[in-house]
Design an enzyme around this catalytic site. Structure first.
Site, short mmCIF file in Angstrom:
data_model
loop_
_atom_site.label_atom_id
_atom_site.label_comp_id
_atom_site.label_asym_id
_atom_site.label_seq_id
_atom_site.Cartn_x
_atom_site.Cartn_y
_atom_site.Cartn_z
CG HIS A 129 -2.32 65.00 27.60
ND1 HIS A 129 -3.67 64.72 27.60
CD2 HIS A 129 -2.17 66.10 28.37
CE1 HIS A 129 -4.31 65.63 28.33
NE2 HIS A 129 -3.42 66.47 28.80
CG ASP A 156 -3.35 68.76 37.68
OD1 ASP A 156 -2.74 69.63 37.04
OD2 ASP A 156 -2.92 67.60 37.81
CD GLN A 157 0.52 73.27 37.65
OE1 GLN A 157 0.92 74.34 38.09
NE2 GLN A 157 0.58 72.98 36.34
CD1 TRP A 186 -1.59 61.99 38.14
CD2 TRP A 186 -1.12 62.93 40.12
NE1 TRP A 186 -1.69 61.02 39.10
CE2 TRP A 186 -1.41 61.57 40.33
CE3 TRP A 186 -0.78 63.72 41.22
CZ2 TRP A 186 -1.39 60.98 41.60
CZ3 TRP A 186 -0.76 63.14 42.49
CH2 TRP A 186 -1.06 61.78 42.66
CG ASN A 187 2.18 63.19 33.67
OD1 ASN A 187 1.55 62.18 33.91
ND2 ASN A 187 1.95 63.93 32.59
CB SER A 188 6.07 66.67 37.88
OG SER A 188 6.46 67.10 36.59
CG HIS A 202 4.58 72.13 37.32
ND1 HIS A 202 5.57 71.18 37.34
CD2 HIS A 202 3.71 71.73 36.35
CE1 HIS A 202 5.32 70.25 36.44
NE2 HIS A 202 4.18 70.55 35.83
CD GLU A 227 7.95 61.79 35.47
OE1 GLU A 227 7.64 61.42 34.32
OE2 GLU A 227 8.59 62.83 35.71
CD GLN A 256 10.19 66.02 35.97
OE1 GLN A 256 10.43 67.20 35.75
NE2 GLN A 256 8.99 65.56 36.24
#
Length: 485
Positions: free
Chosen positions: A26, A400-401, A379-381, A376, A384, A361
């Site tokens: 976050h 959410d994954q 959403w951030n990953s 995993h 990116e 990352q």
């Protein structure tokens, strides 16, 4: 000096108070949004001021100093300001039960209200209060101060639509009736495809009655009921090209602004809540530099997940089976049943891979040596990886994954999902199969890489100066009532 200060204050058209949870996932997107908003200033002689508020325990971690515990602590990075808020406990823990949640909500609301009063007293009244995903104290403060609320939805538009229909339009009963059947399909208004129960966010299908399940349900229920009634403006961390159907559906209900990608640049400073210093970075970036283009498998499962020793053994075994160099991120507290396991991993993998506690990352994903991201699928990953053009092997776990990986594999076709065994373990043979399917020379691997490259170009165009992210953010600011005009 006083006259200059007065003129400056009269030019300030907006002051956004952005309230974030104390999670890595976050804080960084919150900080990036705050910086983007602040740098939109200068239009019509005005400017935009932004204050990012984080939990007191997180604030102490971000800005360790003797003054960090003060109720009126504040700091700045030269672009935005930071203030802590107190939940009355301030130890970083989660509420134990409904009574504890109620006490912490009141304390958080009072703390945020006091912070807003201090900001107003310094000549910077808050013109809009924002939150990452959902926050009931933010709603409380907005009602008390009679100021607009905006939601920074740091998940997909599809997740926004799923939650909206679940909590506002009564789909909770349909989900509950089929929660025990992961293959059951349901259609939600406006979505491009039917979703299986197994594709839904884990907190919507958890019928265990656990305290965490009840907490999610109660908080989301009240917040989305508020959203349905008051229709706050919603900034969604997605691209128009990714989710046209879900966006069109949500625009029927609330005012939506797509602002992705909000991941910053690979050279931009980031906040790390886990140990990460220049020596660590020099070590893993130097290791990447020694490897050929698109040869390295990067493996990280985010900041919240924990894995058993057995699961980590399977992951390492699968990576060794691939025969490709790999960079594996394993936090010291990330293995549930063996505190020393991450240290032993380093000894076992030195000839082929590198194990680190934490890393930057986005900088890793942006490195030419990285050819695949085992993730995993938070959403951030995911975003990116898209910005970096890196294909994904998805190993979803919670939140959410499961929804994200469905779209990664079937809608955007930039990766594949790795299947777990019957007892929920990702086996090494399955991981090796998936990595080879993405990094090999077969037709599917080539197609995935082409899709990832095309999506990278779309994301970079959106992030460019004058791109859709900036234009939509300007439109959002224009839609918020001003002060000191």
């Amino acid at each position: 000096m006083a006259d200059d200060e007065g003129r400056h204050q009269r030019k300030v058209r907006h002051h956004f108070l952005l309230v974030s949870y104390g999670f890595q996932s976050h804080i960084n997107p919150g900080r990036v949004l705050a910086h983007r908003l602040a740098r939109l200033g200068g239009v019509d002689g005005g400017s935009i001021s932004v204050t990012l508020s984080v939990p007191a325990a997180t604030y102490r971690c971000m800005f360790p100093s003797p003054d960090a515990d003060a109720a009126e602590a504040t700091t700045t990075d030269g672009v935005i300001s930071y203030v802590p808020y107190s939940d009355g406990v301030d130890d970083g823990s989660m509420p134990r039960d409904a009574a504890d949640r109620a006490v912490r909500r009141r304390a958080t609301s009072a703390s945020l209200s006091a912070a807003a009063a201090r900001l107003a007293g310094s000549g910077r009244p808050v013109t809009c209060i924002m939150c990452t995903v959902v926050s009931l104290p933010v709603v409380d403060v907005a009602r008390e101060l009679d100021i607009p609320v905006a939601v920074y939805w740091i998940q997909t538009a599809t997740l926004l639509a799923i939650n909206y229909h679940y909590f506002v339009h009564g789909y909770s009963e349909l989900v509950a009736a089929h929660a025990a059947d992961p293959a059951h399909e349901l259609r939600l208004p406006g979505l491009s495809r039917p979703l299986q129960i197994s594709n839904l966010p884990s907190y919507l299908t958890d019928m265990s009655g656990s305290e965490s399940a009840k907490a999610f349900s109660e908080v989301f229920q009240e917040f989305f009921q508020y959203m349905g009634q008051w229709q706050p403006k919603v900034l969604v961390a997605t691209l128009d090209e990714l989710e046209p159907d879900a966006l069109a559906e949500m625009k029927r209900h609330v005012e939506v602004f797509t602002v992705a990608p909000m991941v910053g640049s690979s050279t931009e400073a980031r906040i790390h809540l886990f140990k990460h210093d220049s020596a660590d970075k020099k070590r893993y970036m130097g290791w990447l530099q020694a490897h050929p283009e698109k040869s390295v498998v990067y493996v990280s499962f985010g900041s919240l997940s924990k894995y058993t020793k057995h699961q980590m053994d399977e992951i390492v075994g699968g990576l060794r089976q691939c025969g490709r160099p790999y960079l594996l991120v394993v936090r010291r507290d990330g293995i549930a049943d063996d505190d020393d396991e991450s240290r032993s991993l380093e000894k076992r993998t030195q000839s082929q891979g590198m194990v680190v506690d934490w890393c930057n990352q986005l900088e890793v994903l942006s490195h030419p040596a990285v050819g695949c991201f085992v993730s995993h699928c938070g959403w951030n990953s995911t975003m990116e990886a898209m910005v970096s053009g890196v294909p994904i092997v998805g190993v979803p776990n919670m939140f959410d994954q499961p929804t994200n990986v469905l779209f990664i594999e079937e809608e955007w076709e930039v990766g594949i999902k790795a299947e777990r065994s019957g007892d929920g373990v990702l086996m090494g043979t399955e991981l090796a199969r998936c990595v080879e399917l993405v990094m090999g020379e077969g037709a599917k691997a080539m197609a995935i890489r082409e899709k990832a490259k095309a999506l990278k170009e779309i994301a970079q165009a959106a992030a460019a100066v004058g791109g859709s992210a900036e234009r939509n953010l300007r439109d959002f600011v224009k839609a918020i009532p001003c002060q000191n005009q």
